[in-house]
Design an enzyme around this catalytic site. Structure first.
Site, PDB file in Angstrom:
ATOM      1  N   LYS B  84       0.915  -1.172  -0.071  1.00 30.58           N
ATOM      2  CA  LYS B  84      -0.027  -0.196   0.038  1.00 30.58           C
ATOM      3  C   LYS B  84       0.856   1.305   0.109  1.00 30.58           C
ATOM      4  CE  LYS B  84      -4.065   2.005   2.657  1.00 30.58           C
ATOM      5  NZ  LYS B  84      -4.709   1.980   3.888  1.00 30.58           N
ATOM      6  N   SER B 159      -9.859   2.084   2.874  1.00 31.01           N
ATOM      7  CA  SER B 159      -8.673   3.007   2.023  1.00 31.01           C
ATOM      8  C   SER B 159      -7.831   1.913   1.407  1.00 31.01           C
ATOM      9  CB  SER B 159      -8.097   3.686   2.957  1.00 31.01           C
ATOM     10  OG  SER B 159      -7.339   3.174   3.995  1.00 31.01           O
ATOM     11  N   SER B 183      -9.883  -0.260   7.052  1.00 30.80           N
ATOM     12  CA  SER B 183      -9.570  -0.118   5.830  1.00 30.80           C
ATOM     13  C   SER B 183      -8.718  -1.313   5.038  1.00 30.80           C
ATOM     14  CB  SER B 183      -8.349   1.151   5.680  1.00 30.80           C
ATOM     15  OG  SER B 183      -9.202   2.218   5.789  1.00 30.80           O
TER      16      SER B 183
END
Lengths: 478, 494
Positions: B84, B159, B183
């Site tokens: 990420k 997210s 997330s």
């Protein structure tokens, strides 16, 4: 109207750790800009603070030295504001729960002694430095200082004059160096004060509105700034104007304080506990370990010196201006009687201090060590040296010519104390100076000194002056 | 234009790749090149990655092959994964999904990246995400939305939407994610993969760009529970650079995978099974619980009475911390600085106004407000007290059960743009996941069926503190009995 001055001090003492409070970067002073700032100090994305154990230990040491309470846990909080030399956009400090609370510092002004109470002392990080010159209309940022560990020591508003404030600042300065938590270097900003000053009608128990003078980095500026501020506030009040709470700066060139920001401009710092740092726990064992390693404190040493050698509070105060000085005196006076001890005290706070000052040396770098100074004092105490001769021997010792006995031997400086010899010398002087003898007997006291001088001159200063005095008096009276 | 491929893709697990590498059936360079090819083919359509750097990836792959040849390979040496873009990776553009860091090349590695590199894993790239991890749909990214591989008109969740979609679409066998309020779990649910948010403090936050420090936690995203365990074994461990990192002995999170579930008490919180979830999610969740009963587990009704407060509590505390965490993005030292400005204040204003997107600004404003003088007690302090109550609810519930189960998300993947105009609706998509972060507990999501339109549904499993090994066991046993996790989207082509 008579006014009473009320002063409280906030002091930032830079803790003497080698690395920063939340990173491993070094704290040494004077490096090239931004060479002592690591990712944590420049607040790269993703970095986290890790508390320096040494900073905590020093805060505890300070707390114990002032008889304070050590809070466990204490809490680190974020103080949020934007400024280019504050890389994270917040300063990590302690707010609601500081590591140190209460305690006090004893001060002396003239003969008066009092204790200034402390509110708290908390750990925090320093900011960097903004450099507004040399960048052609732009500003430079040096983050070497960012993250340097500070102990902010906050006093109660217990001081009533600039003199008391300076006495407090000096006592605090002595203490933090004494216990080794701060190097006390004021030029480098290791020890700096903010003074909260207000005035009120004498006898009132309500505090006046205070103004805070920021960043005073010498005792002289502290004194000047407070004195100016007090006069200014009294002037305002007497002219019927109210004092508004404000932060002011002292300008050493003009000797005046000037407004930096008013209360309306005060930041809302939005303090909240720093989620990156756990509540700081200090165990009883850790506290006791710090206590066990604590050196005897200035007050205890002063008491000891007064009790053993009958020193005045003033002299005891001088000799405890630093731990090194107290150690020096203790070493010099080791095993001495009260008279010798007092002589040591006089020589240290007199000739030796003057010499150190002249050559800009610390006591630790003295060219005469404690045992040699004692060697000199012993020769004074046993009558070998007169005061005048002792001064010459002292100078020779300072010049590195050896210890007192060696110099006395080499220069043949032994004082003449043999009464038979002195009687004869005095007789010679009286015979050779009939006029002065007549003058003295006619009531001219001054003639006596001249006769003493003749005797000293005849012995090239080696005659014991007390004995010469006594013999002269006896013979002239006879 | 995106069109459905003729055949369904099949999933490839970390374990399979590791086995093939160990058996010498393929090299890391070959595996890596395969993924690079797929990324090159599909990333433009799906938007999973913000940054790829094939040469850098292949260099790592070659080093991994050499290490294997030297007999020094670890369990996952040579296996590729995606990170990420919230994790700093040395030499990689690290944007956190924001224009503010659009030019920021990280000069150091996050702990998680360092651990994966040390294991010899290959970084395929940095995945897209909601800006500064603030969002539940991946639509707040400065670098454009991520599309859900199951239906490209829908969001992948957020997210960690880029990581989730990359794994679901076969553009990475596994990925790292972070979870502040759901997330990892919510995008895992919406894309039909597995995601685990460990106990707070298990994985170091060092080098992970902070959103809400007391809630942020990194974790693995992959196709199977066993893969999550493999990756968690690499990611977890004490790190002295993070003061909230826990000092615990190393453990093998897959040690209990094969334990039977007989007697397992599954807590079903009344509050999870109310009106909030859609009918298809409920059906799939109920069916999963029934499956667990077949495996010998017993459902137990429990209650989390304060769970209803978790969204408001979260939206006080997380923005409060974020407002302070994001202060460092000021245009002074790195990142976006406005091209033109007047004085210092103007530079701040223009740089931050231009560098942050709308959702980030909204949260900075909320956070600044709740910390302000006069509001702090009413909002921040009260929220902290409620946070403790929420944690106590879980502690009480765990007296009666071993794990807690429920839906991960109230709905399946929603359409792009469907909720972006209504922040509160968007915030409610994390209604089942947020409480877990507030309590600091471990939580995971595993695929448990499909809802309307063939969209994946996730089952949430919440464990007690440090109970990751048990959670993985519970998930793995289910995956032995079902094949939801093996289903792959029919595939997308450019």
């Amino acid at each position: 109207m008579k006014w009473e001055v009320v002063i409280g001090l906030e002091t930032h003492a830079q803790l003497s750790t080698l690395s920063k409070i939340f990173s491993g970067a070094p704290t040494a002073f004077g490096a090239e800009p931004n060479t002592q700032a690591c990712g944590v100090d420049i607040a790269l994305p993703g970095v986290l603070p890790v508390l320096n154990r040494g900073a905590v230990e020093r805060a505890v040491r300070f707390g114990l030295a002032v008889g304070a309470k050590i809070n466990s846990p204490s809490i680190f909080a974020r103080k949020n504001y934007f400024y280019p030399d504050l890389p994270k956009g917040y300063q990590i400090s302690q707010y609601e729960k500081p590591i140190v609370e209460c305690g006090g510092i004893a001060i002396q002004v003239g003969d008066a002694e009092k204790t200034v109470r402390l509110t708290r002392a908390h750990l925090e990080e320093d900011a960097g430095k903004s450099l507004h010159e040399d960048f052609h209309g732009r500003s430079g940022i040096d983050l070497n200082r960012a993250g340097t560990p500070l102990l902010e020591i906050v006093s109660e508003p217990d001081m009533r004059s600039a003199e008391e404030a300076v006495a407090y600042a000096k006592a605090l300065h002595t203490l933090v160096r004494w216990i080794g938590v701060c190097d006390g270097n004021m030029q480098e900003g290791s020890f700096r004060c903010d003074a909260n000053v207000s005035v009120r009608p004498a006898g009132s128990d309500k505090l006046g509105t205070r103004r805070e003078i920021k960043n005073l980095n010498s005792f002289r500026f502290l004194q000047q700034a407070i004195e100016y501020e007090v006069q200014w506030q009294i002037g305002e009040l007497e002219d019927g104007r109210a004092i508004e709470q404000a932060t002011v700066l002292f300008d050493p060139d003009s000797g005046e304080t000037r407004m930096m920001r008013s209360k309306e401009d005060a930041h809302d710092y939005r303090y909240f506990p720093d989620p990156d740092l756990l509540p700081l726990e200090v165990t009883v064992q850790q506290i006791e370990a710090v206590r066990a390693a604590m050196p005897p404190l200035p007050e205890a040493r002063r008491e000891q010196f007064r009790a053993r050698f009958g020193l005045t509070p003033y002299d005891a105060g001088l000799l405890t201006a630093s731990r090194e000085l107290a150690d020096y005196f203790a070493a010099a006076a080791e095993g001495a009687d009260a008279k010798t001890g007092k002589l040591c005290a006089n020589w240290i706070s007199g000739a030796l201090s003057a010499r150190l000052n002249e050559d800009n040396l610390e006591i630790a770098a003295s060219r005469i060590d404690a045992s040699r100074l004692r060697g000199l004092v012993d020769r004074i105490a046993d009558g070998t040296l007169s005061g005048k001769m002792a001064k010459d021997v002292f100078d020779a010792m300072w010049a590195g010519e050896g210890d007192a006995d060696a110099i006395i031997a080499a220069k043949g400086l032994k004082q003449i104390s043999d009464s038979g010899t002195l009687e004869k010398i005095v007789d010679d002087v009286l015979t050779a100076n009939a006029q002065q003898v007549a003058d003295y007997r006619a009531g001219k006291e001054k003639a006596f000194n001249s006769l003493v001088g003749q005797a000293m001159k005849a012995t090239r200063g080696k005659a014991n002056p007390q004995q010469v005095n006594e013999i002269l008096k006896r013979k002239l009276a006879g | 234009m995106l069109v459905a491929a003729p055949s369904a893709m099949s999933i490839t697990t970390l374990q399979q790749i590791a086995n093939r590498l160990a058996a010498g059936e393929c090299s890391s360079v070959e595996v890596t090149q395969d993924y690079i090819n797929k990324i090159n083919e599909l990333n433009k359509s799906l938007g999973c990655y913000i940054t790829i750097d094939a040469e850098r990836s292949l260099t790592q792959a070659r080093a991994a092959d050499a290490r294997r040849a030297a007999g020094k390979a670890g369990a996952l040496t040579g296996v590729p994964l995606a990170h990420k873009d919230i994790f700093c990776a040395k030499g990689w553009l690290t944007t956190c999904g924001s224009k503010m860091l659009g030019n920021f090349v990280a000069p150091y590695d996050a702990h998680v990246v360092e651990r994966c590199d040390t294991e010899g894993m290959v970084t395929l790239g940095k995945t897209n995400m909601d800006e500064f991890a603030m969002g539940s749909s991946n639509e707040t990214s400065h670098f454009g939305p991520v599309r859900n591989p199951w239906d490209v008109t829908r969001v992948p969740g957020g997210s960690s939407g880029g990581s989730a979609a990359a794994v679901a679409a076969g553009l990475a066998p596994a990925a790292t994610g972070t979870d502040t309020g759901g997330s990892i779990r919510q995008p895992a649910a919406l894309t039909g993969i597995c995601g685990l948010k460990p106990t707070y403090g298990l994985v170091s936050r060092y080098g992970m760009i902070a959103f809400a420090s007391s809630l942020d936690q990194a974790g693995p995203m992959a196709h199977t529970a066993a893969d999550l365990g493999l990756l968690l074994n690499v990611m977890a461990g004490h790190d002295p650079r993070d003061s909230t990192s826990l000092q615990r002995p190393a453990e093998d999170y897959n040690r209990d995978l094969e334990k039977p579930l007989k007697g397992l008490r599954i807590g079903l919180p009344r509050e999870f099974f109310g009106d909030g979830m859609s009918a298809d999610v409920r059906r799939a969740t109920d069916a999963a619980i029934a499956e667990y009963q077949k495996l010998g587990a017993q459902p137990v009704e429990v209650s989390l009475p304060n769970m209803g407060l978790s969204v408001p509590v979260y939206y006080v505390l997380a923005p409060a911390e974020a407002s302070s965490n994001l202060s460092r993005f000021d245009g002074v030292r790195y990142g976006h600085r406005a091209a033109e400005y007047g004085d210092l204040l103007d530079m701040y204003k223009r740089s931050r106004a231009g560098g942050f997107g709308a959702e980030v600004k909204r949260r900075i404003l909320i956070g600044t407000y709740v910390l302000s003088h006069g509001y702090y007690d009413a909002y921040y302090i009260r929220a902290q007290k409620l946070r403790r109550l929420i944690a106590q609810d879980f502690a009480q519930a765990f007296k009666a059960c071993d794990v807690i189960m429920g839906p991960t998300s109230p709905t399946t993947a929603f359409r792009l743009g469907e909720k972006s105009a209504d922040p509160v609706q968007m915030y409610l998509s994390d209604i089942y996941t947020i409480a877990v972060n507030l309590a600091g507990l471990p939580g995971m999501s595993i695929p448990c069926g499909f809802g309307e339109g063939g969209l994946p549904v996730g089952l949430q499993i919440v464990g007690n503190y440090f109970d990751e090994a048990r959670m993985l066991n519970v998930a793995h046993q289910y995956q032995l009995a079902t094949d939801w996790h093996r289903r792959a989207p029919r595939g997308v082509t450019a």
